[in-house]
Design a protein around this motif. Structure first.
Motif, PDB file in Angstrom:
ATOM      1  N   ILE A 273      17.842 -37.795  20.583  1.00 15.51           N
ATOM      2  CA  ILE A 273      17.910 -38.770  21.676  1.00 15.51           C
ATOM      3  C   ILE A 273      19.351 -39.204  21.922  1.00 15.51           C
ATOM      4  CG2 ILE A 273      17.278 -41.104  22.370  1.00 15.51           C
ATOM      5  CD1 ILE A 273      14.594 -40.725  21.162  1.00 15.51           C
ATOM      6  N   SER A 274      20.088 -39.464  20.828  1.00 14.04           N
ATOM      7  CA  SER A 274      21.462 -39.949  21.041  1.00 14.04           C
ATOM      8  C   SER A 274      22.344 -38.865  21.643  1.00 14.04           C
ATOM      9  CB  SER A 274      22.069 -40.482  19.742  1.00 14.04           C
ATOM     10  OG  SER A 274      21.849 -39.566  18.703  1.00 14.04           O
ATOM     11  N   ILE A 275      22.155 -37.622  21.201  1.00 12.04           N
ATOM     12  CA  ILE A 275      22.960 -36.534  21.778  1.00 12.04           C
ATOM     13  C   ILE A 275      22.691 -36.437  23.271  1.00 12.04           C
ATOM     14  CG2 ILE A 275      23.317 -34.043  21.842  1.00 12.04           C
ATOM     15  CD1 ILE A 275      22.580 -33.913  18.944  1.00 12.04           C
ATOM     16  N   VAL A 276      21.423 -36.407  23.645  1.00 11.29           N
ATOM     17  CA  VAL A 276      21.079 -36.196  25.053  1.00 11.29           C
ATOM     18  C   VAL A 276      21.497 -37.391  25.903  1.00 11.29           C
ATOM     19  CG1 VAL A 276      19.171 -35.853  26.642  1.00 11.29           C
ATOM     20  CG2 VAL A 276      19.225 -34.616  24.502  1.00 11.29           C
ATOM     21  N   LYS A 277      21.346 -38.590  25.370  1.00 10.95           N
ATOM     22  CA  LYS A 277      21.733 -39.781  26.139  1.00 10.95           C
ATOM     23  C   LYS A 277      23.211 -39.759  26.450  1.00 10.95           C
ATOM     24  CE  LYS A 277      18.477 -43.499  25.341  1.00 10.95           C
ATOM     25  NZ  LYS A 277      18.084 -44.596  24.498  1.00 10.95           N
ATOM     26  N   GLU A 278      24.011 -39.400  25.438  1.00 11.40           N
ATOM     27  CA  GLU A 278      25.453 -39.340  25.647  1.00 11.40           C
ATOM     28  C   GLU A 278      25.801 -38.369  26.761  1.00 11.40           C
ATOM     29  OE1 GLU A 278      26.725 -39.772  21.109  1.00 11.40           O
ATOM     30  OE2 GLU A 278      28.040 -38.481  22.302  1.00 11.40           O
ATOM     31  N   GLU A 279      25.179 -37.177  26.678  1.00 12.48           N
ATOM     32  CA  GLU A 279      25.523 -36.156  27.651  1.00 12.48           C
ATOM     33  C   GLU A 279      25.177 -36.563  29.060  1.00 12.48           C
ATOM     34  OE1 GLU A 279      23.649 -32.567  26.752  1.00 12.48           O
ATOM     35  OE2 GLU A 279      24.917 -32.102  25.035  1.00 12.48           O
ATOM     36  N   ASN A 280      24.026 -37.237  29.206  1.00 12.68           N
ATOM     37  CA  ASN A 280      23.546 -37.501  30.551  1.00 12.68           C
ATOM     38  C   ASN A 280      23.936 -38.863  31.080  1.00 12.68           C
ATOM     39  OD1 ASN A 280      21.699 -35.140  31.370  1.00 12.68           O
ATOM     40  ND2 ASN A 280      21.254 -35.527  29.231  1.00 12.68           N
TER      41      ASN A 280
END
Lengths: 285, 381
Positions: A273-280
């Motif tokens: 979740i944290s990886i994807v949130k950062e990217e988007n």
């Protein structure tokens, strides 16, 4: 009776299940040859669901056995209701009556678990043996015996043969290699994650009211997630849940806020979740 | 066996021949499968080729890898295009042919006739009354050629005894739990029906899974060799054993854990070992393990044993993060470092110190005795 695999695809469509030619052919063989079928694949692609759909279509019951490590004969096949037997014995003793052995080991004291239920069913049921890879080798060996002869021996009663051969579906998440003997006893089908078009048609079928823009965005997003290396790759069930949640919250498009609120429907670990949130963070608008 | 479909007389014959064709190319197609294929053919499913192909695929294959191979074989057989199949040999350790000389694996790995006077001196310096005592304490890398065979025999015997002890220990351990009704009633028969003596349901001892990752670069191969034989002997004790070797890349050798095959394989390995460069990429290799095999092997809380000297040419941060991931899924992580057997060793190398906090047991395994000490750890798992 079913003529060809195409008929199966159409029939399953009526029950809101999207099957491709390969799966339909394998199911066709299941129905014609009455061989058990082993469905392997990543979690969340509809392996368990096909059993329920098949049972509904064939208008028969679904009997489900959930496998786990340490699953033994008592939980899977049968168990004697000892407590009841002893109580009856004691009360007979108190009344100075005698109980014959055939009465003690009679049907009313026999607790039938899924596998025994399946072979005694009045109409050929669909027997779902779920997550067979979670059981151990001893259970696999026992299952092999059952799947060859479709009969069960209870020492006190005798051998019980199947009234009708059930349609057996085994599922596995491939967390370990199943024994060769078991795999060869079954037809085999690998269900993989669907491609873009197939997934869109699946979600559309489950959520007929979904708007096309939301549908395209959610499915496309999950498809890109799958191409990445995640701790837990989302399956089709996650896509459906996510789309449903977005609809319930009133979103008509996937916005940054929507993503932030509902990402937990698709991704199930903190790292993902944290990886994807950062990217988007800046992308979606 | 490349019989093309058009050269057979009838469809049934073609199907049977196709089954044989698949078998000769590694698919597990037996008489039962061919029979099922013929049964399926009777259902007019042949009318369309894709249906026919799918049907036979469901019958002949048992995994997605086999399915890919099947697709190629299908088009090769049923089309009239004789294309040659290239055997896939990447990353596979094939056990090649017969050996001319009767070498034991021990001799080859421990360096035939390469012992120099200094090493011999060190070997002699181990104090001990008799020869086997001395052998048990000698570092693997310092074994002399004449002792190699003896050491192998001694090792096999001791490992077998240890496996037996572990098995016995498993059976005797019974923790009192619920009352076992059937056995209690049975026992009460001799006591007039009164359940005076109670029987309990013992807890079924869970058998563990074992994963072994062995560094075979440079001089580590000698230690790996003995550890592999150790793992072979313990194979029965563990429910599922997986073995991997790595140096600059990771290779799975689980299918070679049969002792007879193991000897041949290790000799091949030793001959290939010279081709490997001296730099070990521990972090990268472990990451490959986690990504490619993690989902299949790191289930059910396995015991993970890593044998390596910890000299990593890659980044310590990578090693640390992979070890964290592995440690989370493993019941126990045991790191065996032969350097630890040397006097005055401290784990200061960057790789080793990055991995150390995530390791449950840090042992040496540099000689037979230290390997046998693993028994205590493994039995308490």
């Amino acid at each position: 009776m079913v003529q060809n695999p195409q008929a199966i695809i159409e029939a399953l469509n009526d029950y809101n299940y999207v099957a491709d030619e390969e799966l339909a052919t394998a199911l066709f063989l299941l129905l014609k040859l009455r061989k058990p079928i082993l469905l392997e694949g990543p979690p969340g692609v509809g392996k368990t669901e096909i059993a329920a759909v098949l049972a509904a279509w064939l208008e028969t019951d679904l009997i489900r056995l959930q496998c786990y490590e340490g699953l033994d004969l008592n939980a899977a096949v049968y168990e004697w209701n000892y407590q009841k037997q002893i109580l009856l014995l004691k009360s007979a003793e108190a009344n100075h009556e005698k109980m014959a052995e055939s009465e003690i080991f009679s049907d009313k004291f026999l607790l039938k678990r899924p596998l025994l239920q399946a072979i005694l069913h009045p109409k050929a049921p669909v027997l779902l043996i779920d997550e067979i890879d979670r059981s151990d080798e001893e259970f696999e060996a026992f299952l092999l015996e059952l799947l060859s002869a479709f009969q069960i021996t209870i020492p006190e009663i005798g051998t019980i043969k199947a009234t009708h051969r059930p349609y057996v579906i085994l599922t596995s998440n491939r967390t370990r290699e199943l024994s060769d003997a078991l795999k060869r006893r079954c037809l085999y089908h690998w269900i993989d994650y669907p491609d873009l078009d197939k997934e869109m048609s699946i979600v559309q079928m489950k959520l007929p009211d979904i708007e096309s823009e939301l549908l395209e965005q959610t499915v496309a997003f999950v498809q890109t997630l799958r191409s990445r290396k995640l701790a837990k790759t989302p399956g089709v069930s996650e896509t459906i849940d996510w789309a449903e949640s977005l609809m319930a919250l009133g979103y008509r498009r996937v916005t940054a806020q929507a993503l932030h609120q509902t990402l937990g429907c698709v991704l199930k670990t903190v790292e993902d979740i944290s990886i994807v949130k950062e990217e988007n963070a800046g992308l979606m608008e | 066996m490349k019989i093309q479909a058009y050269s057979t007389a009838s469809l049934s014959e073609a199907i049977v021949a196709f089954g044989q064709f698949c078998r000769s190319h590694g698919l597990n197609v037996g008489v039962q499968e061919t029979q099922d294929a013929l049964n399926a053919a009777r259902h007019d499913v042949l009318v369309y080729r894709p249906i026919f192909k799918n049907a036979l695929r469901a019958i002949f294959c048992t995994s997605p890898e086999e399915q890919k191979r099947y697709d190629r074989l299908f088009s090769l057989y049923w089309d009239t295009n004789p294309i040659d199949l290239q055997p896939d040999r990447k990353n596979k350790i094939a056990v090649t042919g017969t050996l001319q000389k009767k070498n034991t694996a021990a001799l080859v790995l421990l360096g035939q006739g390469k012992s120099n006077p200094d090493e011999e001196e060190e070997a002699k310096n181990v104090s001990g009354a008799n020869a086997s005592e001395r052998l048990r304490k000698t570092d693997f890398s310092k074994i002399r050629e004449i002792d190699a065979r003896e050491l192998e025999i001694l090792a096999d015997r001791l490992f077998k005894e240890m496996a037996l002890r572990l098995r016995r220990r498993m059976k005797n351990r019974q923790i009192n739990g619920q009352i076992h009704l059937q056995r209690t009633i049975r026992r009460s028969l001799s006591l007039g029906g009164e359940p005076i003596k109670l029987s309990f349901k013992g807890q079924k001892p869970k058998r563990q899974r074992l994963i072994v990752l062995l560094d075979v670069s440079g001089s580590m191969d000698k230690y790996s060799f003995f550890l592999l034989r150790f793992v072979c002997a313990l194979r029965d004790r563990f429910r599922q054993s997986e073995a991997f070797i790595f140096s600059t890349s990771l290779v799975r050798i689980t299918h070679l854990l049969d002792t007879k095959l193991l000897n041949l394989a290790l000799i091949n390995l030793a001959q290939q070992a010279d081709n490997w460069s001296s730099g070990t990429k521990i972090g990268t290799c472990l990451e490959t393990f986690y990504d490619s095999y993690g989902k299949q092997t790191l289930n059910g809380s396995p015991v993970v044993i890593i044998l390596s000297d910890g000299l990593d040419t890659g980044s310590p941060a990578l090693l640390h993060s992979v070890m964290t991931k592995i440690q989370r899924k493993a019941r126990k992580v045991i790191w065996l470092n032969p350097l630890k057997g040397m006097q005055g060793y401290t784990p200061t190398a960057r790789g080793m110190s990055a991995a150390l906090p995530l390791v449950d047991d840090f042992k040496s395994a540099h000689n037979l005795e230290s390997l046998l000490e693993l028994e205590t750890i493994l039995s308490n798992v």
